[in-house]
Design an enzyme around this catalytic site. Structure first.
Site, short mmCIF file in Angstrom:
data_model
loop_
_atom_site.label_atom_id
_atom_site.label_comp_id
_atom_site.label_asym_id
_atom_site.label_seq_id
_atom_site.Cartn_x
_atom_site.Cartn_y
_atom_site.Cartn_z
CE LYS A 1 -12.37 -19.28 56.46
NZ LYS A 1 -12.55 -18.50 57.67
CB CYS B 1 -1.41 0.05 1.23
SG CYS B 1 -0.21 0.06 2.48
CE LYS C 1 28.70 -38.62 45.26
NZ LYS C 1 28.99 -37.49 46.27
CG PHE D 1 15.48 -27.11 37.58
CD1 PHE D 1 14.94 -27.96 36.79
CD2 PHE D 1 15.84 -26.36 37.81
CE1 PHE D 1 15.09 -27.92 35.60
CE2 PHE D 1 16.01 -25.68 36.25
CZ PHE D 1 15.27 -26.79 34.99
CG ASP E 1 11.76 -29.80 50.70
OD1 ASP E 1 11.56 -30.71 49.68
OD2 ASP E 1 12.30 -28.51 50.79
#
Ligand SMILES: Cc1cc2nc3c(=O)[nH]c(=O)nc-3n(C[C@H](O)[C@H](O)[C@H](O)COP(=O)(O)O)c2cc1C
Length: 395
Positions: A283, A156, A339, A319, A274
């Site tokens: 609740k 254009c 390990k 990780f 963990d």
């Protein structure tokens, strides 16, 4: 090996003529191509050209006698579907689920199990129009791979974004998507939520962005990815299998199940709690000044992955987030994880590098306590993991 089949869909853009060159390249490269052209595309380049170059009749009419099921059959026939050039009108109609012609009905009948690539081409105002912008985001979320247009001189006379990606680059993207998949990879990502009661939980700050970035890189590189993401975690944008988890227990069960399938690699980037409380029903009332929550230690999932996997040659990438320790402590933590999990690679990053800064931080990869690579950010890490897997898990 049989030829890969490409369904090339052309819409009514001035850039349609550029697709003749792409079609010719595809045919020379031994792909089998069928062309679907919208009625308006045929105003720009005639059916004779498409048929001559592809060696097959051109499909254009949803209501063609004797071929009423083309909108289903052509999707089934193809290994890869490509819309090039894609007009603003097509993009907006496809994103909104309007199936008024053969092309948009083909899109509605597509199940995203095969790659669907789309290369927009239009005037810059049309490209930047909020409707087009929104539609492209929607299509991307659905799993369409958008071949972003380039900035440049437009037909254009204007200069801006909207110029069709160069046919040779489109060709390269098609080739990449049709390469045989290297292998199946399972990625865990995001943080677990450990329920305290029916409405509360203990979680962590993991966003899942690292896992999603790795997933997208692997998808682009031809891996078959299953993404096991926390409900709130970032998700990959590329096509993959998505599964959700919430708590440690969910993730444990999903991993046990999934690893009965043959995966060649697991990338365990999820931040797994963990400890977990024993959740109470309902609740817990909020009147008392003190509330003691007892937490039980969870077993380390990463240490069990190899045992659960039916693939004894599994590549395992673990990780380790260290927290501002000395270099010596960081290495010791990497060593222990390596390990215990027998991971092939341990990717370490440190909390001190991202607690105050932006979203990017460096990573370091180790194998048997030896440095394998360093990565400056998530995208860099994703590429290096992909290269590692290609090298270590050949076809
Ligand atoms: C000369 C001319 C060039 C055009 N080029 C484009 C273009 O590059 N991109 C676009 O989105 N629309 C373009 N259009 C508008 C589309 O052709 C129009 O929206 C049409 O309805 C699209 O139909 P289709 O998407 O079914 O092929 C152009 C129109 C004309 C007349």
């Amino acid at each position: 090996m049989s030829k890969s089949k490409i369904l090339l869909q052309v819409t009514g853009s001035i850039a349609a003529y550029k697709v003749c060159e792409l079609l010719s390249t595809l045919v020379k490269a031994d792909y089998e191509v069928k062309v679907v052209a919208s009625e308006n595309a045929l105003r720009f380049v005639g059916a004779a050209t498409w048929e001559g170059l592809s060696g097959s009749p051109v499909y254009s009419d949803l209501w063609q006698q004797g071929r009423m099921m083309d909108h289903i059959e052509l999707n089934r026939w193809a290994d890869l579907i490509l819309v090039v050039p894609a007009t603003a009108s097509y993009i907006n109609r496809a994103a909104s689920g309007t199936g008024g012609d053969l092309l948009t009905t083909l899109f509605l009948a597509h199940d995203f199990k095969k790659p669907f690539l789309l290369a927009p081409a239009m005037n810059q105002a049309m490209y930047q129009h909020p409707v087009t912008h929104k539609s492209l985001s929607l299509l991307r979320e659905m799993g369409v791979e958008i071949l972003d247009p380039e900035n440049g001189n437009l037909a254009c006379g204007e200069i801006g974004p909207g110029r069709l990606m160069e046919p040779e680059n489109i060709f390269a993207r098609i080739q990449a998507r049709l390469q045989p998949r290297h292998s199946r990879v399972l990625i865990t990502s995001g943080g677990t939520v450990e329920p305290i009661d029916d409405v509360r939980g203990i979680t962590n700050i993991s966003t899942g962005v690292t896992g999603a970035t790795i997933a997208d890189q692997l998808i682009r590189d031809g891996f078959d990815v299953t993404y096991l993401g926390a409900k709130t975690a970032a998700k990959p944008t590329g096509p993959c299998r998505l599964l959700n988890f919430s708590s440690f227990k969910d993730l444990q069960m999903l991993l046990q199940n999934e690893l009965q399938e043959k995966y060649s690699a697991v990338i365990h980037a999820a931040a797994v709690s963990d400890y977990s409380p024993t959740p109470l029903n309902g609740k817990i009332p909020s009147q008392s000044e003190h509330l003691n929550i007892e937490l039980q230690k969870n077993p380390k999932l990463v240490n069990q992955l190899r045992g659960w996997s039916i693939n004894k040659d599994l590549r395992l990438i673990a990780f380790k987030l260290t927290s501002s320790d000395s270099a010596q402590h960081r290495l010791a933590a990497v060593d222990t994880l390596g390990k215990n999990s027998t991971a092939d690679l341990v990717i370490q990053n440190d909390f001190s590098d991202f607690k105050n800064g932006g979203p990017e931080h460096p990573f370091a990869a180790y194998r048997n306590s030896q440095s394998v690579f360093a990565a400056k950010n998530k995208a860099d890490l994703a590429q290096k993991i992909s290269h590692y897997l290609v090298k270590e898990s050949p076809l």
